[in-house]
Scaffold this motif. Structure first.
Motif, PDB file in Angstrom:
ATOM      1  N   ASP A  35       0.830  -1.205   0.000  1.00  0.00           N
ATOM      2  CA  ASP A  35       0.000   0.000   0.000  1.00  0.00           C
ATOM      3  C   ASP A  35       0.862   1.252   0.000  1.00  0.00           C
ATOM      4  O   ASP A  35       0.554   2.228  -0.690  1.00  0.00           O
ATOM      5  N   THR A  36       1.931   1.227   0.777  1.00  0.00           N
ATOM      6  CA  THR A  36       2.841   2.371   0.818  1.00  0.00           C
ATOM      7  C   THR A  36       3.493   2.592  -0.541  1.00  0.00           C
ATOM      8  O   THR A  36       3.592   3.723  -1.016  1.00  0.00           O
ATOM      9  N   LEU A  37       3.910   1.516  -1.187  1.00  0.00           N
ATOM     10  CA  LEU A  37       4.546   1.639  -2.498  1.00  0.00           C
ATOM     11  C   LEU A  37       3.552   2.091  -3.563  1.00  0.00           C
ATOM     12  O   LEU A  37       3.922   2.798  -4.502  1.00  0.00           O
ATOM     13  N   ASP A  38       2.300   1.690  -3.442  1.00  0.00           N
ATOM     14  CA  ASP A  38       1.284   2.052  -4.424  1.00  0.00           C
ATOM     15  C   ASP A  38       0.753   3.468  -4.237  1.00  0.00           C
ATOM     16  O   ASP A  38       0.183   4.044  -5.157  1.00  0.00           O
ATOM     17  N   SER A  39       0.918   4.035  -3.052  1.00  0.00           N
ATOM     18  CA  SER A  39       0.368   5.365  -2.799  1.00  0.00           C
ATOM     19  C   SER A  39       1.178   6.433  -3.529  1.00  0.00           C
ATOM     20  O   SER A  39       2.388   6.318  -3.682  1.00  0.00           O
ATOM     21  N   LYS A  40       0.464   7.452  -3.956  1.00  0.00           N
ATOM     22  CA  LYS A  40       1.117   8.547  -4.663  1.00  0.00           C
ATOM     23  C   LYS A  40       1.735   9.484  -3.648  1.00  0.00           C
ATOM     24  O   LYS A  40       1.149   9.751  -2.600  1.00  0.00           O
ATOM     25  N   GLY A  41       2.912   9.942  -3.951  1.00  0.00           N
ATOM     26  CA  GLY A  41       3.608  10.806  -3.014  1.00  0.00           C
ATOM     27  C   GLY A  41       4.266  11.977  -3.702  1.00  0.00           C
ATOM     28  O   GLY A  41       4.085  12.212  -4.904  1.00  0.00           O
ATOM     29  N   ASP A  42       5.028  12.726  -2.959  1.00  0.00           N
ATOM     30  CA  ASP A  42       5.748  13.870  -3.518  1.00  0.00           C
ATOM     31  C   ASP A  42       6.740  13.391  -4.569  1.00  0.00           C
ATOM     32  O   ASP A  42       7.393  12.368  -4.409  1.00  0.00           O
ATOM     33  N   GLY A  43       6.825  14.125  -5.632  1.00  0.00           N
ATOM     34  CA  GLY A  43       7.802  13.811  -6.665  1.00  0.00           C
ATOM     35  C   GLY A  43       7.350  12.766  -7.657  1.00  0.00           C
ATOM     36  O   GLY A  43       8.118  12.341  -8.505  1.00  0.00           O
ATOM     37  N   GLU A  44       6.102  12.359  -7.591  1.00  0.00           N
ATOM     38  CA  GLU A  44       5.615  11.367  -8.550  1.00  0.00           C
ATOM     39  C   GLU A  44       5.466  12.017  -9.912  1.00  0.00           C
ATOM     40  O   GLU A  44       5.002  13.149 -10.034  1.00  0.00           O
ATOM     41  N   ILE A  45       5.859  11.296 -10.922  1.00  0.00           N
ATOM     42  CA  ILE A  45       5.740  11.777 -12.294  1.00  0.00           C
ATOM     43  C   ILE A  45       4.753  10.874 -13.006  1.00  0.00           C
ATOM     44  O   ILE A  45       4.910   9.655 -13.013  1.00  0.00           O
ATOM     45  N   THR A  46       3.745  11.485 -13.599  1.00  0.00           N
ATOM     46  CA  THR A  46       2.703  10.723 -14.274  1.00  0.00           C
ATOM     47  C   THR A  46       2.604  11.185 -15.719  1.00  0.00           C
ATOM     48  O   THR A  46       2.604  12.397 -15.988  1.00  0.00           O
ATOM     49  N   ILE A  47       2.519  10.243 -16.637  1.00  0.00           N
ATOM     50  CA  ILE A  47       2.308  10.570 -18.041  1.00  0.00           C
ATOM     51  C   ILE A  47       0.805  10.584 -18.256  1.00  0.00           C
ATOM     52  O   ILE A  47       0.125   9.597 -17.996  1.00  0.00           O
ATOM     53  N   GLY A  48       0.283  11.722 -18.705  1.00  0.00           N
ATOM     54  CA  GLY A  48      -1.156  11.924 -18.825  1.00  0.00           C
ATOM     55  C   GLY A  48      -1.835  10.981 -19.791  1.00  0.00           C
ATOM     56  O   GLY A  48      -2.743  10.247 -19.416  1.00  0.00           O
ATOM     57  N   GLN A  49      -1.423  10.965 -21.043  1.00  0.00           N
ATOM     58  CA  GLN A  49      -2.099  10.125 -22.015  1.00  0.00           C
ATOM     59  C   GLN A  49      -1.139   9.158 -22.689  1.00  0.00           C
ATOM     60  O   GLN A  49      -1.386   7.969 -22.719  1.00  0.00           O
ATOM     61  N   MET A  50      -0.050   9.686 -23.238  1.00  0.00           N
ATOM     62  CA  MET A  50       0.904   8.798 -23.903  1.00  0.00           C
ATOM     63  C   MET A  50       2.281   9.428 -23.928  1.00  0.00           C
ATOM     64  O   MET A  50       2.422  10.648 -23.823  1.00  0.00           O
ATOM     65  N   ALA A  51       3.259   8.595 -24.062  1.00  0.00           N
ATOM     66  CA  ALA A  51       4.639   9.055 -24.241  1.00  0.00           C
ATOM     67  C   ALA A  51       5.120   8.527 -25.587  1.00  0.00           C
ATOM     68  O   ALA A  51       4.806   7.394 -25.964  1.00  0.00           O
ATOM     69  N   PHE A  52       5.827   9.346 -26.313  1.00  0.00           N
ATOM     70  CA  PHE A  52       6.332   8.924 -27.612  1.00  0.00           C
ATOM     71  C   PHE A  52       7.429   7.879 -27.431  1.00  0.00           C
ATOM     72  O   PHE A  52       8.115   7.857 -26.408  1.00  0.00           O
ATOM     73  N   PRO A  53       7.596   7.005 -28.408  1.00  0.00           N
ATOM     74  CA  PRO A  53       8.672   6.000 -28.312  1.00  0.00           C
ATOM     75  C   PRO A  53      10.030   6.671 -28.116  1.00  0.00           C
ATOM     76  O   PRO A  53      10.266   7.776 -28.599  1.00  0.00           O
ATOM     77  N   ASP A  54      10.886   6.009 -27.406  1.00  0.00           N
ATOM     78  CA  ASP A  54      12.248   6.480 -27.117  1.00  0.00           C
ATOM     79  C   ASP A  54      12.276   7.771 -26.304  1.00  0.00           C
ATOM     80  O   ASP A  54      13.239   8.538 -26.366  1.00  0.00           O
ATOM     81  N   THR A  55      11.223   8.041 -25.536  1.00  0.00           N
ATOM     82  CA  THR A  55      11.205   9.196 -24.645  1.00  0.00           C
ATOM     83  C   THR A  55      12.058   8.890 -23.431  1.00  0.00           C
ATOM     84  O   THR A  55      11.962   7.808 -22.858  1.00  0.00           O
ATOM     85  N   ARG A  56      12.911   9.826 -23.040  1.00  0.00           N
ATOM     86  CA  ARG A  56      13.761   9.649 -21.862  1.00  0.00           C
ATOM     87  C   ARG A  56      13.386  10.681 -20.819  1.00  0.00           C
ATOM     88  O   ARG A  56      13.140  11.843 -21.131  1.00  0.00           O
ATOM     89  N   LEU A  57      13.366  10.249 -19.587  1.00  0.00           N
ATOM     90  CA  LEU A  57      13.127  11.134 -18.456  1.00  0.00           C
ATOM     91  C   LEU A  57      14.409  11.168 -17.642  1.00  0.00           C
ATOM     92  O   LEU A  57      14.905  10.122 -17.203  1.00  0.00           O
ATOM     93  N   GLN A  58      14.964  12.353 -17.453  1.00  0.00           N
ATOM     94  CA  GLN A  58      16.211  12.476 -16.716  1.00  0.00           C
ATOM     95  C   GLN A  58      16.034  13.497 -15.597  1.00  0.00           C
ATOM     96  O   GLN A  58      15.611  14.621 -15.825  1.00  0.00           O
ATOM     97  N   ILE A  59      16.331  13.072 -14.379  1.00  0.00           N
ATOM     98  CA  ILE A  59      16.336  13.956 -13.226  1.00  0.00           C
ATOM     99  C   ILE A  59      17.692  13.789 -12.562  1.00  0.00           C
ATOM    100  O   ILE A  59      18.019  12.694 -12.078  1.00  0.00           O
ATOM    101  N   LYS A  60      18.464  14.854 -12.568  1.00  0.00           N
ATOM    102  CA  LYS A  60      19.855  14.825 -12.083  1.00  0.00           C
ATOM    103  C   LYS A  60      20.587  13.686 -12.776  1.00  0.00           C
ATOM    104  O   LYS A  60      20.639  13.627 -13.983  1.00  0.00           O
TER     105      LYS A  60
END
Length: 65
Positions: A35-60
């Motif tokens: 339940d703790t792992l499934d709960s949404k918390g600070d810093g969560e990143i959500t893709i609204g509808q779709m992400a294009f192929p080969d999309t990269r997400l980089q934080i630091k």
């Protein structure tokens, strides 16, 4: 059953009850952690509808493809 068999039976039954209680406690802890792992918390990143192929997400220095 003779006396030795009865004693062994009672020991085994007691051990079974103890292990069953421990399994129940561990399962409750597992559920709580899930339940703790499934709960949404600070810093969560959500893709609204779709992400294009080969999309990269980089934080630091962390990168996710």
């Amino acid at each position: 059953m003779n006396l030795a068999q009865n004693y062994q039976y009672e020991q085994t039954r007691s051990q079974l009850e103890s292990l069953t209680a421990e399994i129940f406690q561990l399962d409750e802890k597992r559920k709580s952690l899930m339940d703790t792992l499934d709960s949404k918390g600070d810093g969560e990143i959500t893709i609204g509808q779709m992400a294009f192929p080969d999309t990269r997400l980089q934080i630091k220095s962390l990168e996710k493809n």
